[in-house]
Design an enzyme around this catalytic site. Structure first.
Site, PDB file in Angstrom:
ATOM      1  N   ARG A 101      -9.236  30.276 -56.562  1.00 38.69           N
ATOM      2  CA  ARG A 101      -9.843  30.380 -55.379  1.00 38.69           C
ATOM      3  C   ARG A 101      -9.321  29.643 -54.241  1.00 38.69           C
ATOM      4  NH1 ARG A 101     -14.859  27.619 -55.992  1.00 38.69           N
ATOM      5  NH2 ARG A 101     -14.289  26.301 -54.082  1.00 38.69           N
ATOM      6  N   TYR A 144     -24.270  24.323 -55.151  1.00 34.28           N
ATOM      7  CA  TYR A 144     -24.988  24.556 -56.654  1.00 34.28           C
ATOM      8  C   TYR A 144     -26.454  24.587 -56.657  1.00 34.28           C
ATOM      9  CZ  TYR A 144     -20.511  23.021 -58.238  1.00 34.28           C
ATOM     10  OH  TYR A 144     -19.049  23.002 -58.311  1.00 34.28           O
ATOM     11  N   GLU A 175      -7.726  23.909 -49.529  1.00 36.20           N
ATOM     12  CA  GLU A 175      -7.636  23.656 -50.974  1.00 36.20           C
ATOM     13  C   GLU A 175      -7.346  24.822 -51.855  1.00 36.20           C
ATOM     14  OE1 GLU A 175     -10.908  21.858 -53.692  1.00 36.20           O
ATOM     15  OE2 GLU A 175     -10.582  20.778 -51.772  1.00 36.20           O
ATOM     16  N   GLY A 198     -15.704  27.107 -60.022  1.00 40.37           N
ATOM     17  CA  GLY A 198     -17.145  27.211 -60.574  1.00 40.37           C
ATOM     18  C   GLY A 198     -17.458  28.622 -61.172  1.00 40.37           C
ATOM     19  N   GLU A 228     -17.406  15.508 -62.485  1.00 38.58           N
ATOM     20  CA  GLU A 228     -18.168  16.990 -62.523  1.00 38.58           C
ATOM     21  C   GLU A 228     -18.576  17.594 -64.007  1.00 38.58           C
ATOM     22  OE1 GLU A 228     -15.636  19.663 -59.702  1.00 38.58           O
ATOM     23  OE2 GLU A 228     -14.324  17.958 -60.125  1.00 38.58           O
ATOM     24  N   SER A 237     -16.095  19.732 -56.340  1.00 37.24           N
ATOM     25  CA  SER A 237     -17.577  19.796 -56.037  1.00 37.24           C
ATOM     26  C   SER A 237     -18.249  18.934 -54.897  1.00 37.24           C
ATOM     27  CB  SER A 237     -18.105  19.582 -57.469  1.00 37.24           C
ATOM     28  OG  SER A 237     -18.041  20.342 -58.448  1.00 37.24           O
TER      29      SER A 237
END
Length: 301
Positions: free
Chosen positions: A246, A208, A260, A266, A13, A142
């Site tokens: 988060r 993204y 999760e 991010g 990542e 990601s």
């Protein structure tokens, strides 16, 4: 105050980390902070580059970012840093361990099995879960290395692909429902975001790319909203989270499933946390101020 933004790292990542670091550097208040970009490519260069900092803002993702390693190093040399501590980071990075905590705390999560090699795949258990299933590296984020498997014939290939990124692979029950994410700041739930993507699941490009997904702040029906917020707070307490994080969830037929917890979510211009904070009334610069202030207040180092 001198703040070093640690970015790059050694994980898959790395690219996302540089995007996060760049956006943080652009958005930090230049009148308040002396900002030092700290790109790293190995674990060993870290100490010399951060040992004199007043504060390290961690913009890393994945291994040696979210797994507690960099947090442990910073604590050992007495440098305060952003976000969760060593234990929380390690627990949340390991998806298998996270799920075991969810189960122990009576928090619903999709069923799963773990494999270390293709030969360990228990097809009978997977048939019991039913297809499709999600195949993902146990430690990672990601959506890198993740495959949605619709048929048994695709499973071996998906596991082999995930094993490129980790030594353990999770095969998880696929719950088709409404995907939401809950950003938390100092233990409080910020506006819930609904995630709608054109893809089969919320993958890398959805996360993204510009216009990769439709993400909007929503208010759920009262009983469901209350349930989601209670689950978030239980996760916060169970995993001993601090400052911010988060929590990703799926809602199906009124049931809430936790997927999760992200301890270093991010922070790119397309990321979820800044969008939730904006819906709460916080600019990205103000959010960064709060993260720094809270991290310093909760730090023991």
């Amino acid at each position: 105050m001198q703040i070093g933004v640690v970015m790059g790292g050694i994980s898959t990542e790395k690219e996302v980390s540089y995007l996060t670091g760049k956006y943080i550097i652009e958005s930090l208040d230049k009148d308040k902070y002396e900002i030092l970009p700290i790109p790293i490519n190995t674990k060993y260069e870290l100490i010399d580059r951060v040992k004199c900092l007043e504060f390290a803002f961690i913009a890393l993702h994945g291994s040696f970012g979210e797994d507690g390693q960099i947090q442990a190093i910073l604590e050992s040399i007495g440098v305060p840093y952003s976000g969760c501590g060593v234990l929380s980071s390690a627990l949340c990075m390991d998806k298998d361990t996270s799920k075991k905590v969810f189960v122990a705390e009576n928090i619903k999560t999709p069923r799963w099995i773990m494999v270390r090699r293709e030969e360990e795949i228990n097809y009978a258990k997977i048939e019991d879960m039913g297809y499709p299933v999600m195949v993902k590296p146990n430690n990672g984020g990601s959506s890198i290395g993740i495959t949605l498997v619709n048929h048994k014939e695709e499973l071996d290939k998906a596991v082999k692909e995930a094993l490129k990124y980790d030594e353990e692979v999770m095969i998880e029950e696929y719950i088709k429902g409404e995907e939401i994410t809950c950003c938390m700041l100092n233990g409080e739930v910020l506006p819930i975001l609904s995630i709608k993507t054109k893809e089969e699941f919320f993958n890398y490009s959805s996360k993204y790319d510009d216009n990769g997904a439709e993400e909007n702040a929503i208010e759920l029906p009262e009983p469901l909203q209350k349930n989601v917020e209670e689950i978030c707070k239980r996760c916060w307490e169970s995993f001993k989270l601090r400052v911010y994080g988060r929590i990703d969830m799926i809602i199906k037929d009124g049931e809430v499933y936790v997927l999760e917890i992200n301890t270093l979510p991010g922070m790119t211009k397309n990321s979820l946390f800044p969008k939730s904070a904006k819906a709460f009334g916080l600019s990205f610069s103000e959010l960064l101020d709060k993260i720094i202030e809270s991290s310093l207040n909760t730090s023991k180092y």
